[in-house]
Design a protein around this motif. Structure first.
Motif, PDB file in Angstrom:
ATOM      1  N   LEU A  93       3.286  -8.679   5.700  1.00 39.36           N
ATOM      2  CA  LEU A  93       4.204  -9.848   5.477  1.00 39.36           C
ATOM      3  C   LEU A  93       3.231 -11.099   5.890  1.00 39.36           C
ATOM      4  CD1 LEU A  93       7.209  -8.748   7.780  1.00 39.36           C
ATOM      5  CD2 LEU A  93       6.990  -8.579   5.305  1.00 39.36           C
ATOM      6  N   THR A  94       3.499 -12.382   5.552  1.00 35.00           N
ATOM      7  CA  THR A  94       3.011 -13.415   5.697  1.00 35.00           C
ATOM      8  C   THR A  94       2.715 -13.656   7.177  1.00 35.00           C
ATOM      9  OG1 THR A  94       4.796 -14.874   5.754  1.00 35.00           O
ATOM     10  CG2 THR A  94       3.717 -14.671   3.654  1.00 35.00           C
ATOM     11  N   SER A  95       3.338 -13.302   8.191  1.00 38.99           N
ATOM     12  CA  SER A  95       3.416 -13.342   9.452  1.00 38.99           C
ATOM     13  C   SER A  95       2.112 -12.401  10.011  1.00 38.99           C
ATOM     14  CB  SER A  95       4.645 -12.889  10.234  1.00 38.99           C
ATOM     15  OG  SER A  95       4.686 -11.409   9.917  1.00 38.99           O
ATOM     16  N   GLY A  96       1.476 -11.430   8.999  1.00 36.39           N
ATOM     17  CA  GLY A  96       0.577 -10.620   9.384  1.00 36.39           C
ATOM     18  C   GLY A  96       1.230  -9.307  10.046  1.00 36.39           C
ATOM     19  N   LYS A  97       2.250  -9.097  10.080  1.00 37.09           N
ATOM     20  CA  LYS A  97       2.909  -7.794  10.472  1.00 37.09           C
ATOM     21  C   LYS A  97       3.158  -7.139   9.168  1.00 37.09           C
ATOM     22  CE  LYS A  97       4.834  -9.798  14.971  1.00 37.09           C
ATOM     23  NZ  LYS A  97       6.184 -10.049  15.626  1.00 37.09           N
ATOM     24  N   SER A  98       3.904  -5.989   9.357  1.00 33.81           N
ATOM     25  CA  SER A  98       3.931  -5.141   8.405  1.00 33.81           C
ATOM     26  C   SER A  98       5.453  -4.188   8.387  1.00 33.81           C
ATOM     27  CB  SER A  98       3.012  -4.076   7.963  1.00 33.81           C
ATOM     28  OG  SER A  98       2.905  -3.255   8.987  1.00 33.81           O
ATOM     29  N   ILE A  99       5.889  -3.958   7.251  1.00 36.83           N
ATOM     30  CA  ILE A  99       7.059  -3.145   7.243  1.00 36.83           C
ATOM     31  C   ILE A  99       6.802  -1.955   6.741  1.00 36.83           C
ATOM     32  CG2 ILE A  99       8.727  -4.822   7.856  1.00 36.83           C
ATOM     33  CD1 ILE A  99       9.274  -4.773   4.523  1.00 36.83           C
ATOM     34  N   VAL A 100       7.317  -0.754   7.055  1.00 33.29           N
ATOM     35  CA  VAL A 100       7.088   0.506   6.546  1.00 33.29           C
ATOM     36  C   VAL A 100       8.477   0.932   5.634  1.00 33.29           C
ATOM     37  CG1 VAL A 100       7.214   3.016   6.949  1.00 33.29           C
ATOM     38  CG2 VAL A 100       6.098   1.542   8.701  1.00 33.29           C
ATOM     39  N   LEU A 101       7.583   1.371   4.244  1.00 28.19           N
ATOM     40  CA  LEU A 101       8.699   1.568   3.104  1.00 28.19           C
ATOM     41  C   LEU A 101       8.585   3.019   2.748  1.00 28.19           C
ATOM     42  CD1 LEU A 101       7.695  -1.423   0.883  1.00 28.19           C
ATOM     43  CD2 LEU A 101       9.657  -1.199   2.467  1.00 28.19           C
ATOM     44  N   SER A 102       9.598   3.472   2.737  1.00 29.27           N
ATOM     45  CA  SER A 102       9.917   5.096   1.968  1.00 29.27           C
ATOM     46  C   SER A 102      10.917   5.012   0.909  1.00 29.27           C
ATOM     47  CB  SER A 102      10.085   5.719   3.086  1.00 29.27           C
ATOM     48  OG  SER A 102       9.231   6.106   4.041  1.00 29.27           O
ATOM     49  N   THR A 103      10.703   5.687  -0.076  1.00 30.47           N
ATOM     50  CA  THR A 103      11.539   5.596  -0.910  1.00 30.47           C
ATOM     51  C   THR A 103      12.615   6.825  -0.691  1.00 30.47           C
ATOM     52  OG1 THR A 103      10.577   7.472  -2.407  1.00 30.47           O
ATOM     53  CG2 THR A 103       9.875   5.213  -2.787  1.00 30.47           C
ATOM     54  N   PRO A 104      14.089   6.680  -1.444  1.00 29.75           N
ATOM     55  CA  PRO A 104      14.601   7.665  -1.383  1.00 29.75           C
ATOM     56  C   PRO A 104      14.123   9.059  -2.062  1.00 29.75           C
ATOM     57  CG  PRO A 104      15.861   5.835  -2.409  1.00 29.75           C
ATOM     58  CD  PRO A 104      14.259   5.573  -2.127  1.00 29.75           C
ATOM     59  N   ARG A 123       0.910  -1.357  -0.093  1.00 30.19           N
ATOM     60  CA  ARG A 123       0.110   0.048   0.129  1.00 30.19           C
ATOM     61  C   ARG A 123       0.813   1.221  -0.150  1.00 30.19           C
ATOM     62  NH1 ARG A 123      -3.125  -3.376  -0.925  1.00 30.19           N
ATOM     63  NH2 ARG A 123      -5.219  -3.595  -0.103  1.00 30.19           N
ATOM     64  N   VAL A 124       0.469   2.263  -0.770  1.00 30.38           N
ATOM     65  CA  VAL A 124       0.958   3.401  -0.619  1.00 30.38           C
ATOM     66  C   VAL A 124       0.140   4.692   0.224  1.00 30.38           C
ATOM     67  CG1 VAL A 124       1.851   5.544  -2.017  1.00 30.38           C
ATOM     68  CG2 VAL A 124       2.432   3.361  -2.736  1.00 30.38           C
TER      69      VAL A 124
END
Length: 211
Positions: free
Chosen positions: A115-126, A92-93
């Motif tokens: 993630l498959t664990s149900g958790k998530s990671i935050v992503l930010s582009t340069p 998602r953005v």
């Protein structure tokens, strides 16, 4: 009459349906930066504009290598994000921020990968400048960001999704005959009577929280 020009600088989706955004307002004598937060639900077109940035988030954050599916989505948009079989369902953005000026202006977009664990990671582009020659799809990326800025501007001008209808509760006497409901319905009936006698109405809504 004072004329002004509005330039959208950021937009962040809150609780998956509301919007916090900022803009620069250039007037005759000065430029002001304004941040607003609204509880009006964002329009489907605005939601889609965020979705269409997902392939760029994936590539710029080096989550995956470019492939036919990603390139097709960059060129044509994503129309199956809510389906379990969607290639992009785990991404998602939710935010973009534009900084810099003139030839140094650019943008950062942010979101999540689930993630498959149900958790998530935050992503930010340069920080990506509009003239960044290192990114193969910089032209398409710039166009997608501009499309989103336009939707946020339209939101500022009143374009939003219809407000959800409030649910109503029927405390009519027809339900008083149910044995298991009698204690509760008697209280509800008395409460309804008191409210009507005092000409009082109550509306119930859910409070929205930030992400």
């Amino acid at each position: 009459m004072i004329e002004s020009t509005i330039t959208i600088k950021s937009g962040k989706v809150l609780s998956q349906m509301f919007l916090q955004y900022s803009f620069e307002e250039k007037k005759e004598a000065c430029t002001e930066t304004v941040t607003k937060k609204s509880d009006l639900p964002i329009h489907d077109d605005c939601q889609q504009a965020y979705v269409n940035l997902i392939p760029h988030l994936i590539l710029l954050c080096e989550q995956e290598l470019v492939n036919e599916t990603i390139e097709k989505a960059i060129n044509n948009g994503i129309d199956d994000i809510e389906e379990d079989t969607s290639y992009f369902k785990d991404y998602r953005v939710s935010e973009f921020k534009i900084t810099g000026s003139a030839n140094s202006e650019g943008v950062v977009i942010s979101g999540k990968r689930y993630l498959t664990s149900g958790k998530s990671i935050v992503l930010s582009t340069p920080f990506i400048r509009w003239d960044d020659e290192d990114y193969k799809f910089i032209s398409e990326f710039t166009e997608a960001v501009e499309a989103l800025r336009e939707e946020v501007y339209q939101y500022y001008n009143g374009k939003h999704a219809p407000m959800p209808k409030q649910e109503s509760f029927d405390f009519g006497e027809d339900n008083m005959d149910e044995p298991l409901n009698k204690p509760f319905m008697k209280i509800a009936g008395d409460f309804k009577k008191i409210m009507e006698e005092n000409d009082i109405t109550i509306s119930v809504s859910a409070a929205s929280n930030d992400e």
